[in-house]
Scaffold this motif. Structure first.
Motif: not given
Length: 270
Positions: A138, A142, A150, A157
């Motif tokens: 995580d 990010r 992404r 996410l």
């Protein structure tokens, strides 16, 4: 005895922005006090004390001792002064109704140890600051996965930021933002405040997690604040280094890939 003692940590901060944060607290009808803990090398921000010399205490450390360690100074000094501590960023502001509203809620709900509120950008859009307990993926994804890639991890996410839940409803959240942490003073004393081994970043995750293991930590959407939210580690190599160091310490403390408590809590949130 004060109803609320707020602490704001300064480091070469913009005085006009911090002034808005201070006045947000002082304009409340509650009995309040503000600690300004300044990690800046000079004390030029001491003039903020002039806003209200009776209710503001300015402390100049003369060096950057870290976010959590600076807040702990105010927490320790206010230990016998207040029922609730407000950990507040200097780039946050809100209207005079916010503190009385959440104070009353906490007074009526003794099982709640910590409370976070709905947080908006200055343009009124929502900040998704309720989060699951982080896995190494995580935090890495990010920060480091480039935009075009992404999409491969979009759902994971979004789930980490609790976007599968309504931010208009109350939720029990184990990872609340450090920009506005309203915490029962007795609970802060019980968990011994921030872990000072974390210089910057993840200190709020660690603190909320420890409180969450003993009390309810609640997202309360009926009060609203505004947060500038600079994302400093995305712009500064020095801050990025602190972010990485803090993440390593956090996962060494709680577990990298094997963390049974994280797995249990996150499963409940899904």
């Amino acid at each position: 005895m004060y109803d609320v003692v707020a602490s704001i940590v300064l480091y070469n901060s913009a005085a006009n922005m911090v002034e808005k944060a201070i006045k947000s607290v002082l304009e409340s009808p509650l009995n309040v006090k503000v600690y300004l803990v300044d990690n800046s090398p000079d004390d030029s921000l001491r003039t903020l004390n002039d806003i209200d010399r009776e209710r503001i205490v300015y402390i100049h450390n003369g060096k950057n001792i870290g976010f959590g360690a600076a807040h702990n100074i105010a927490i320790r000094k206010s230990r016998t002064e207040t029922k609730y501590n407000l950990i507040l960023n200097g780039d946050v502001h809100f209207d005079r109704t916010v503190l009385p509203q959440i104070f009353d809620y906490m007074q009526q709900n003794g099982h709640v140890g910590q409370l976070g509120v709905k947080t908006l950008y200055p343009d009124g859009s929502l900040q998704y600051l309720c989060k699951m307990l982080p896995t190494p993926f995580d935090l890495i994804a990010r920060r480091f996965i480039p935009g075009p890639l992404r999409g491969l991890f979009k759902q994971k996410l979004l789930r980490y930021e609790m976007r599968h839940r309504s931010y208009d409803n109350m939720m029990k959240i184990p990872n609340l933002s450090g920009c506005f942490m309203f915490i029962r003073a007795s609970v802060l004393e019980e968990v011994e405040g921030f872990d000072e081994n974390i210089f910057l970043y993840t200190e709020d995750v660690d603190l909320t997690r420890r409180i969450h293991s003993k009390y309810d930590t609640i997202y309360y959407p009926y009060a609203t604040i505004y947060h500038e939210f600079a994302k400093g580690s995305y712009k500064s190599p020095v801050l990025l280094k602190h972010h990485i160091r803090s993440a390593i310490y956090y996962f060494n403390k709680w577990g990298w890939f094997i963390d049974k408590e994280r797995s249990r809590i996150n499963k409940m949130l899904i």
